[in-house]
Design a protein around this motif. Structure first.
Motif, PDB file in Angstrom:
ATOM      1  N   ARG A  68      34.071  38.774  53.841  1.00 15.41           N
ATOM      2  CA  ARG A  68      33.393  39.224  55.059  1.00 15.41           C
ATOM      3  C   ARG A  68      34.214  38.881  56.291  1.00 15.41           C
ATOM      4  O   ARG A  68      34.000  39.429  57.369  1.00 15.41           O
ATOM      5  CB  ARG A  68      32.011  38.551  55.193  1.00 15.41           C
ATOM      6  CG  ARG A  68      31.088  38.703  54.045  1.00 15.41           C
ATOM      7  CD  ARG A  68      30.568  40.062  53.735  1.00 15.41           C
ATOM      8  NE  ARG A  68      29.962  40.793  54.830  1.00 15.41           N
ATOM      9  CZ  ARG A  68      29.716  42.086  54.776  1.00 15.41           C
ATOM     10  NH1 ARG A  68      30.013  42.780  53.697  1.00 15.41           N
ATOM     11  NH2 ARG A  68      29.182  42.708  55.789  1.00 15.41           N
ATOM     12  N   LEU A  94      37.330  52.156  57.158  1.00 10.91           N
ATOM     13  CA  LEU A  94      36.151  51.686  57.875  1.00 10.91           C
ATOM     14  C   LEU A  94      36.185  52.168  59.319  1.00 10.91           C
ATOM     15  O   LEU A  94      37.262  52.244  59.923  1.00 10.91           O
ATOM     16  CB  LEU A  94      36.075  50.163  57.859  1.00 10.91           C
ATOM     17  CG  LEU A  94      35.439  49.516  56.630  1.00 10.91           C
ATOM     18  CD1 LEU A  94      36.219  49.803  55.362  1.00 10.91           C
ATOM     19  CD2 LEU A  94      35.307  48.030  56.861  1.00 10.91           C
ATOM     20  N   ALA A  97      33.153  50.490  64.213  1.00 10.86           N
ATOM     21  CA  ALA A  97      31.835  49.859  64.341  1.00 10.86           C
ATOM     22  C   ALA A  97      31.506  48.951  63.156  1.00 10.86           C
ATOM     23  O   ALA A  97      30.551  48.177  63.218  1.00 10.86           O
ATOM     24  CB  ALA A  97      30.757  50.928  64.492  1.00 10.86           C
ATOM     25  N   ASP A  98      32.295  49.028  62.074  1.00 13.53           N
ATOM     26  CA  ASP A  98      32.041  48.218  60.877  1.00 13.53           C
ATOM     27  C   ASP A  98      32.663  46.824  60.943  1.00 13.53           C
ATOM     28  O   ASP A  98      32.451  46.008  60.053  1.00 13.53           O
ATOM     29  CB  ASP A  98      32.567  48.927  59.622  1.00 13.53           C
ATOM     30  CG  ASP A  98      31.741  50.151  59.274  1.00 13.53           C
ATOM     31  OD1 ASP A  98      30.538  50.169  59.599  1.00 13.53           O
ATOM     32  OD2 ASP A  98      32.317  51.081  58.673  1.00 13.53           O
ATOM     33  N   TYR A  99      33.440  46.549  61.974  1.00 11.55           N
ATOM     34  CA  TYR A  99      34.098  45.235  62.087  1.00 11.55           C
ATOM     35  C   TYR A  99      34.332  44.905  63.555  1.00 11.55           C
ATOM     36  O   TYR A  99      34.233  45.769  64.420  1.00 11.55           O
ATOM     37  CB  TYR A  99      35.427  45.218  61.331  1.00 11.55           C
ATOM     38  CG  TYR A  99      36.416  46.253  61.790  1.00 11.55           C
ATOM     39  CD1 TYR A  99      37.272  46.013  62.868  1.00 11.55           C
ATOM     40  CD2 TYR A  99      36.511  47.492  61.156  1.00 11.55           C
ATOM     41  CE1 TYR A  99      38.174  46.974  63.296  1.00 11.55           C
ATOM     42  CE2 TYR A  99      37.412  48.453  61.579  1.00 11.55           C
ATOM     43  CZ  TYR A  99      38.239  48.191  62.652  1.00 11.55           C
ATOM     44  OH  TYR A  99      39.136  49.132  63.081  1.00 11.55           O
ATOM     45  N   TYR A 100      34.624  43.649  63.804  1.00 13.36           N
ATOM     46  CA  TYR A 100      35.040  43.240  65.141  1.00 13.36           C
ATOM     47  C   TYR A 100      36.139  42.199  65.017  1.00 13.36           C
ATOM     48  O   TYR A 100      36.295  41.539  63.992  1.00 13.36           O
ATOM     49  CB  TYR A 100      33.859  42.753  65.988  1.00 13.36           C
ATOM     50  CG  TYR A 100      33.103  41.583  65.423  1.00 13.36           C
ATOM     51  CD1 TYR A 100      33.425  40.280  65.792  1.00 13.36           C
ATOM     52  CD2 TYR A 100      32.054  41.771  64.533  1.00 13.36           C
ATOM     53  CE1 TYR A 100      32.734  39.202  65.275  1.00 13.36           C
ATOM     54  CE2 TYR A 100      31.358  40.700  64.015  1.00 13.36           C
ATOM     55  CZ  TYR A 100      31.699  39.415  64.392  1.00 13.36           C
ATOM     56  OH  TYR A 100      31.021  38.348  63.872  1.00 13.36           O
ATOM     57  N   LEU A 112      33.610  41.506  59.285  1.00 16.05           N
ATOM     58  CA  LEU A 112      32.831  42.709  58.985  1.00 16.05           C
ATOM     59  C   LEU A 112      31.422  42.507  59.531  1.00 16.05           C
ATOM     60  O   LEU A 112      30.891  41.391  59.494  1.00 16.05           O
ATOM     61  CB  LEU A 112      32.778  42.957  57.480  1.00 16.05           C
ATOM     62  CG  LEU A 112      34.112  43.227  56.787  1.00 16.05           C
ATOM     63  CD1 LEU A 112      33.894  43.453  55.299  1.00 16.05           C
ATOM     64  CD2 LEU A 112      34.837  44.396  57.402  1.00 16.05           C
ATOM     65  N   VAL A 113      30.823  43.562  60.037  1.00 11.46           N
ATOM     66  CA  VAL A 113      29.448  43.455  60.527  1.00 11.46           C
ATOM     67  C   VAL A 113      28.518  43.179  59.349  1.00 11.46           C
ATOM     68  O   VAL A 113      28.820  43.544  58.203  1.00 11.46           O
ATOM     69  CB  VAL A 113      29.007  44.719  61.309  1.00 11.46           C
ATOM     70  CG1 VAL A 113      29.851  44.910  62.553  1.00 11.46           C
ATOM     71  CG2 VAL A 113      29.036  45.943  60.427  1.00 11.46           C
ATOM     72  N   THR A 115      25.835  44.454  58.374  1.00 10.62           N
ATOM     73  CA  THR A 115      25.229  45.610  57.701  1.00 10.62           C
ATOM     74  C   THR A 115      26.210  46.371  56.805  1.00 10.62           C
ATOM     75  O   THR A 115      25.792  47.253  56.052  1.00 10.62           O
ATOM     76  CB  THR A 115      24.649  46.590  58.741  1.00 10.62           C
ATOM     77  OG1 THR A 115      25.692  46.967  59.646  1.00 10.62           O
ATOM     78  CG2 THR A 115      23.494  45.943  59.498  1.00 10.62           C
ATOM     79  N   TYR A 116      27.510  46.031  56.859  1.00 10.18           N
ATOM     80  CA  TYR A 116      28.492  46.753  56.040  1.00 10.18           C
ATOM     81  C   TYR A 116      28.341  46.361  54.568  1.00 10.18           C
ATOM     82  O   TYR A 116      28.258  45.182  54.230  1.00 10.18           O
ATOM     83  CB  TYR A 116      29.927  46.479  56.488  1.00 10.18           C
ATOM     84  CG  TYR A 116      30.935  47.163  55.592  1.00 10.18           C
ATOM     85  CD1 TYR A 116      31.159  48.526  55.690  1.00 10.18           C
ATOM     86  CD2 TYR A 116      31.600  46.449  54.599  1.00 10.18           C
ATOM     87  CE1 TYR A 116      32.034  49.171  54.837  1.00 10.18           C
ATOM     88  CE2 TYR A 116      32.489  47.082  53.738  1.00 10.18           C
ATOM     89  CZ  TYR A 116      32.698  48.441  53.863  1.00 10.18           C
ATOM     90  OH  TYR A 116      33.564  49.081  53.006  1.00 10.18           O
ATOM     91  N   LYS A 117      28.307  47.355  53.704  1.00 13.49           N
ATOM     92  CA  LYS A 117      28.224  47.142  52.252  1.00 13.49           C
ATOM     93  C   LYS A 117      29.482  47.709  51.602  1.00 13.49           C
ATOM     94  O   LYS A 117      29.839  48.867  51.814  1.00 13.49           O
ATOM     95  CB  LYS A 117      27.008  47.864  51.668  1.00 13.49           C
ATOM     96  CG  LYS A 117      25.685  47.458  52.268  1.00 13.49           C
ATOM     97  CD  LYS A 117      25.102  46.266  51.552  1.00 13.49           C
ATOM     98  CE  LYS A 117      23.686  45.990  51.967  1.00 13.49           C
ATOM     99  NZ  LYS A 117      23.530  45.095  53.073  1.00 13.49           N
ATOM    100  N   TYR A 118      30.169  46.870  50.808  1.00 12.31           N
ATOM    101  CA  TYR A 118      31.341  47.336  50.078  1.00 12.31           C
ATOM    102  C   TYR A 118      30.942  48.372  49.037  1.00 12.31           C
ATOM    103  O   TYR A 118      29.865  48.260  48.437  1.00 12.31           O
ATOM    104  CB  TYR A 118      32.020  46.167  49.347  1.00 12.31           C
ATOM    105  CG  TYR A 118      32.952  45.354  50.198  1.00 12.31           C
ATOM    106  CD1 TYR A 118      34.210  45.838  50.531  1.00 12.31           C
ATOM    107  CD2 TYR A 118      32.597  44.089  50.656  1.00 12.31           C
ATOM    108  CE1 TYR A 118      35.080  45.094  51.308  1.00 12.31           C
ATOM    109  CE2 TYR A 118      33.460  43.339  51.426  1.00 12.31           C
ATOM    110  CZ  TYR A 118      34.703  43.844  51.748  1.00 12.31           C
ATOM    111  OH  TYR A 118      35.569  43.100  52.509  1.00 12.31           O
TER     112      TYR A 118
END
Length: 187
Positions: A68, A94, A97-100, A112-113, A115-118
């Protein structure tokens, strides 16, 4: 985790002219320029390894497991892409919006945010995540003590070109590591 450099630095933290002044060589003497240029790069690499930060901007790729959070070498300037390879071998890039990214001169982390699902991943692929990013300092941002340590290394290696000499000098001067440790990233 596997980190791979993709591009070479466009600018070194120490210029050829600065190194020649430090070595007390005339600027119009060019027969040693190739050697000095190599010493600049090698001294920068030594400083980067000691400080665990990048002192010249370039592009890297990190191959990692499905975590993560990903530690990147600081300072990370920008994320170019984050790609995940699923069990079928298909790649998915990705969205931003899926990471910062959190980055300063001491550390850099891509998260990874929540809410992100691999996607379903292959057990055989140890590094399904590929992150491409730019990292490093521009020359003006490299601390003076780090530049001075690089110049000291260049001078040491310029004067001691052989692996062994009559004098016992296997290691760089103590002051080099002392200066580099002042801006070292400690984990």
């Amino acid at each position: 985790m596997l980190l791979q450099q993709i591009t070479e630095p466009t600018e070194e933290p120490v210029t050829l002219a600065e190194a020649k002044r430090h070595l007390r060589l005339e600027s119009d003497e060019t027969d040693e320029d190739g050697l000095i240029t190599t010493l600049i790069s090698v001294a920068r690499e030594y400083a980067e390894d000691r400080q665990w930060k990048k002192l010249a901007v370039r592009t890297f790729e990190l191959y990692a497991a499905d975590a993560r959070s990903f530690r990147l070498p600081p300072p990370c300037q920008e994320i170019l892409s984050v790609i995940v390879t699923d069990r079928e071998g298909q790649t998915v890039e990705l969205a931003a919006a899926d990471y910062y990214l959190y980055s300063d001169n001491s550390k850099a982390t891509l998260e990874l945010v929540s809410t992100y699902k691999y996607p379903a991943l292959s057990v055989e692929n140890k590094f399904p995540v590929q992150i491409q990013f730019n990292s490093g300092l521009i020359p003006a941002a490299v601390p003076k003590k780090t530049k001075h340590a690089i110049l000291m290394l260049i001078g040491h290696w310029y004067e001691n070109r052989e692996a062994s000499t009559e004098k016992k000098r296997e290691k760089p001067p103590f002051a080099v590591d002392a200066l580099l440790d002042m801006d070292r990233t400690w984990y």
